[in-house]
Write an enzyme that holds these catalytic residues in place. Sequence first.
Site, PDB file in Angstrom:
ATOM      1  N   LYS A  81     -11.418  36.878 -42.113  1.00  0.00           N
ATOM      2  CA  LYS A  81     -10.978  35.897 -43.120  1.00  0.00           C
ATOM      3  C   LYS A  81     -12.151  35.092 -43.668  1.00  0.00           C
ATOM      4  O   LYS A  81     -12.282  34.919 -44.875  1.00  0.00           O
ATOM      5  CB  LYS A  81      -9.966  34.909 -42.520  1.00  0.00           C
ATOM      6  CG  LYS A  81      -8.623  35.521 -42.196  1.00  0.00           C
ATOM      7  CD  LYS A  81      -7.702  34.459 -41.614  1.00  0.00           C
ATOM      8  CE  LYS A  81      -8.329  33.807 -40.437  1.00  0.00           C
ATOM      9  NZ  LYS A  81      -7.680  33.675 -39.205  1.00  0.00           N
ATOM     10  N   ARG A 157       0.829  28.864 -40.342  1.00  0.00           N
ATOM     11  CA  ARG A 157       0.868  29.768 -39.187  1.00  0.00           C
ATOM     12  C   ARG A 157       2.221  29.740 -38.499  1.00  0.00           C
ATOM     13  O   ARG A 157       2.367  30.303 -37.417  1.00  0.00           O
ATOM     14  CB  ARG A 157      -0.202  29.370 -38.180  1.00  0.00           C
ATOM     15  CG  ARG A 157      -1.587  29.631 -38.695  1.00  0.00           C
ATOM     16  CD  ARG A 157      -2.574  29.727 -37.574  1.00  0.00           C
ATOM     17  NE  ARG A 157      -3.906  29.614 -38.110  1.00  0.00           N
ATOM     18  CZ  ARG A 157      -4.978  30.135 -37.570  1.00  0.00           C
ATOM     19  NH1 ARG A 157      -4.886  30.808 -36.455  1.00  0.00           N
ATOM     20  NH2 ARG A 157      -6.142  29.973 -38.131  1.00  0.00           N
ATOM     21  N   ARG A 192     -19.382  37.112 -32.201  1.00  0.00           N
ATOM     22  CA  ARG A 192     -19.538  36.262 -33.387  1.00  0.00           C
ATOM     23  C   ARG A 192     -20.391  35.034 -33.103  1.00  0.00           C
ATOM     24  O   ARG A 192     -20.224  34.376 -32.086  1.00  0.00           O
ATOM     25  CB  ARG A 192     -18.151  35.848 -33.874  1.00  0.00           C
ATOM     26  CG  ARG A 192     -18.171  34.972 -35.101  1.00  0.00           C
ATOM     27  CD  ARG A 192     -16.843  34.975 -35.786  1.00  0.00           C
ATOM     28  NE  ARG A 192     -15.790  34.324 -35.028  1.00  0.00           N
ATOM     29  CZ  ARG A 192     -14.539  34.196 -35.484  1.00  0.00           C
ATOM     30  NH1 ARG A 192     -14.216  34.682 -36.662  1.00  0.00           N
ATOM     31  NH2 ARG A 192     -13.622  33.594 -34.765  1.00  0.00           N
ATOM     32  N   ARG A 221     -18.544  29.494 -31.240  1.00  0.00           N
ATOM     33  CA  ARG A 221     -17.374  28.614 -31.205  1.00  0.00           C
ATOM     34  C   ARG A 221     -16.825  28.514 -29.791  1.00  0.00           C
ATOM     35  O   ARG A 221     -16.820  29.506 -29.067  1.00  0.00           O
ATOM     36  CB  ARG A 221     -16.283  29.194 -32.124  1.00  0.00           C
ATOM     37  CG  ARG A 221     -16.213  28.518 -33.463  1.00  0.00           C
ATOM     38  CD  ARG A 221     -15.301  29.247 -34.392  1.00  0.00           C
ATOM     39  NE  ARG A 221     -13.937  29.415 -33.870  1.00  0.00           N
ATOM     40  CZ  ARG A 221     -12.938  29.905 -34.599  1.00  0.00           C
ATOM     41  NH1 ARG A 221     -13.144  30.250 -35.847  1.00  0.00           N
ATOM     42  NH2 ARG A 221     -11.730  30.039 -34.090  1.00  0.00           N
ATOM     43  N   ARG A 232      -5.440  33.448 -28.418  1.00  0.00           N
ATOM     44  CA  ARG A 232      -5.243  33.196 -29.856  1.00  0.00           C
ATOM     45  C   ARG A 232      -4.504  34.359 -30.512  1.00  0.00           C
ATOM     46  O   ARG A 232      -3.647  34.168 -31.379  1.00  0.00           O
ATOM     47  CB  ARG A 232      -6.596  32.982 -30.544  1.00  0.00           C
ATOM     48  CG  ARG A 232      -7.118  31.568 -30.345  1.00  0.00           C
ATOM     49  CD  ARG A 232      -8.622  31.505 -30.419  1.00  0.00           C
ATOM     50  NE  ARG A 232      -9.169  31.916 -31.689  1.00  0.00           N
ATOM     51  CZ  ARG A 232     -10.414  32.378 -31.851  1.00  0.00           C
ATOM     52  NH1 ARG A 232     -11.229  32.476 -30.817  1.00  0.00           N
ATOM     53  NH2 ARG A 232     -10.846  32.721 -33.037  1.00  0.00           N
TER      54      ARG A 232
HETATM   55  N1  LIG Z   1      -2.317  26.251 -39.312  1.00  0.00           N
HETATM   56  C1  LIG Z   1      -2.639  25.933 -38.050  1.00  0.00           C
HETATM   57  N2  LIG Z   1      -1.712  25.366 -37.264  1.00  0.00           N
HETATM   58  C2  LIG Z   1      -1.978  25.034 -35.999  1.00  0.00           C
HETATM   59  N3  LIG Z   1      -3.154  25.256 -35.402  1.00  0.00           N
HETATM   60  C3  LIG Z   1      -4.120  25.836 -36.134  1.00  0.00           C
HETATM   61  C4  LIG Z   1      -3.915  26.192 -37.504  1.00  0.00           C
HETATM   62  N4  LIG Z   1      -5.058  26.751 -37.974  1.00  0.00           N
HETATM   63  C5  LIG Z   1      -5.932  26.726 -36.962  1.00  0.00           C
HETATM   64  N5  LIG Z   1      -5.382  26.194 -35.843  1.00  0.00           N
HETATM   65  C6  LIG Z   1      -6.016  26.019 -34.520  1.00  0.00           C
HETATM   66  O1  LIG Z   1      -7.410  26.242 -34.667  1.00  0.00           O
HETATM   67  C7  LIG Z   1      -7.825  27.400 -33.919  1.00  0.00           C
HETATM   68  C8  LIG Z   1      -8.921  28.124 -34.686  1.00  0.00           C
HETATM   69  O2  LIG Z   1      -8.425  28.586 -35.913  1.00  0.00           O
HETATM   70  P1  LIG Z   1      -9.351  29.412 -36.931  1.00  0.00           P
HETATM   71  O3  LIG Z   1     -10.632  28.704 -37.100  1.00  0.00           O
HETATM   72  O4  LIG Z   1      -8.562  29.711 -38.136  1.00  0.00           O
HETATM   73  O5  LIG Z   1      -9.709  30.727 -36.131  1.00  0.00           O
HETATM   74  P2  LIG Z   1      -8.876  32.014 -35.749  1.00  0.00           P
HETATM   75  O6  LIG Z   1      -7.947  32.362 -36.848  1.00  0.00           O
HETATM   76  O7  LIG Z   1      -9.969  33.020 -35.581  1.00  0.00           O
HETATM   77  O8  LIG Z   1      -8.182  31.669 -34.472  1.00  0.00           O
HETATM   78  C9  LIG Z   1      -6.541  28.196 -33.697  1.00  0.00           C
HETATM   79  O9  LIG Z   1      -6.623  29.014 -32.548  1.00  0.00           O
HETATM   80  C10 LIG Z   1      -5.509  27.064 -33.536  1.00  0.00           C
HETATM   81  O10 LIG Z   1      -5.583  26.492 -32.248  1.00  0.00           O
END
Ligand SMILES: Nc1ncnc2c1ncn2[C@@H]1O[C@H](COP(=O)(O)OP(=O)(O)O)[C@@H](O)[C@H]1O
Length: 287
Positions: A81, A157, A192, A221, A232
Amino acid sequence: MTGCVHCISPPPVTLYTPPRTSPSSASRSFFSFSGDAVHSLYRVRRVTRSPSIMSPKFQIVAAEKAKPLKIMISGAPASGKGTQCELITQKYGLVHISAGDLLRAEIASGSENGRRAKEFMEKGQLVPDEIVVMMVKDRLSQKDSEQNGWLLDGYPRSSSQGKALKGFGFQPDLFIVLEVPEDILIERVVGRRLDPVTGKIYHMKYSPPETEEIAARLTQRFDDTEEKAKLRLKTHNQNVTDVLSMYDDITIKIEGNRSKDEVFAQIDTALSELLQQRNTAPSSLLS
Ligand SMILES: Nc1ncnc2c1ncn2[C@@H]1O[C@H](COP(=O)(O)OP(=O)(O)O)[C@@H](O)[C@H]1O
């Protein structure tokens, strides 16, 4: 929206003169391209007073920006993404709004919300709506997002987040879903790394840093370990069906297990087609 003959801004604007035989087409829209970037759509319409500086009877009376693109992108952790968002925003000038980045910024700010968010992120779980929903809404409501359009990454999500988004009046034009096999995702996650200076994302095996100096400053990260990535992924799989069912009619699924250029080519085609459709349906576009 109103405008005046002197308000022709930004500059790369071309006049459209409708054929004389077709007065009904005196109002029309078209794309303005500058280099690689699609800037905007502008309405050109007939004016009653013909000023001397422009000989055709048609001129831009309002550099009216058409509705900007509103795109959402989703995919499992490390589905690509971030990389695709960078390419999309470079070409289409949209504002990239990543829920994960907003949350990491909140953590970095040292706020109570950030502290709470980190507890959930550590476990690979969704951060509660009461923290995320308003954060995303506020960012979407900022002027740059409204003016340039947005690319929403990692949100919604869950169906509750989708409902909240709709309730606030945010209606996406397209939902891009990147699909990548699970074993590949885990390998991508653990390799990564982020360059905190340039923001560039590397992979220790597939796209290693160019120099020793860059390699030395790369960070990982906190949730990019195999164990956390699996959590995740589990969370993603639990929620993805609900979210997809809300956006059936605007969803495109893209095979993400290809080179970044190949993936982008598919996305680019979809976005170009979307813009083209708007070009041929001006009334709905500008209403
Ligand atoms: N829309 C969302 N709602 C709730 N938690 C979120 C949301 N987007 C991200 N997060 C939190 O942030 C973390 C990291 O998200 P992101 O940076 O998008 O990485 P990835 O999609 O690789 O897990 C997720 O595992 C979750 O805990």
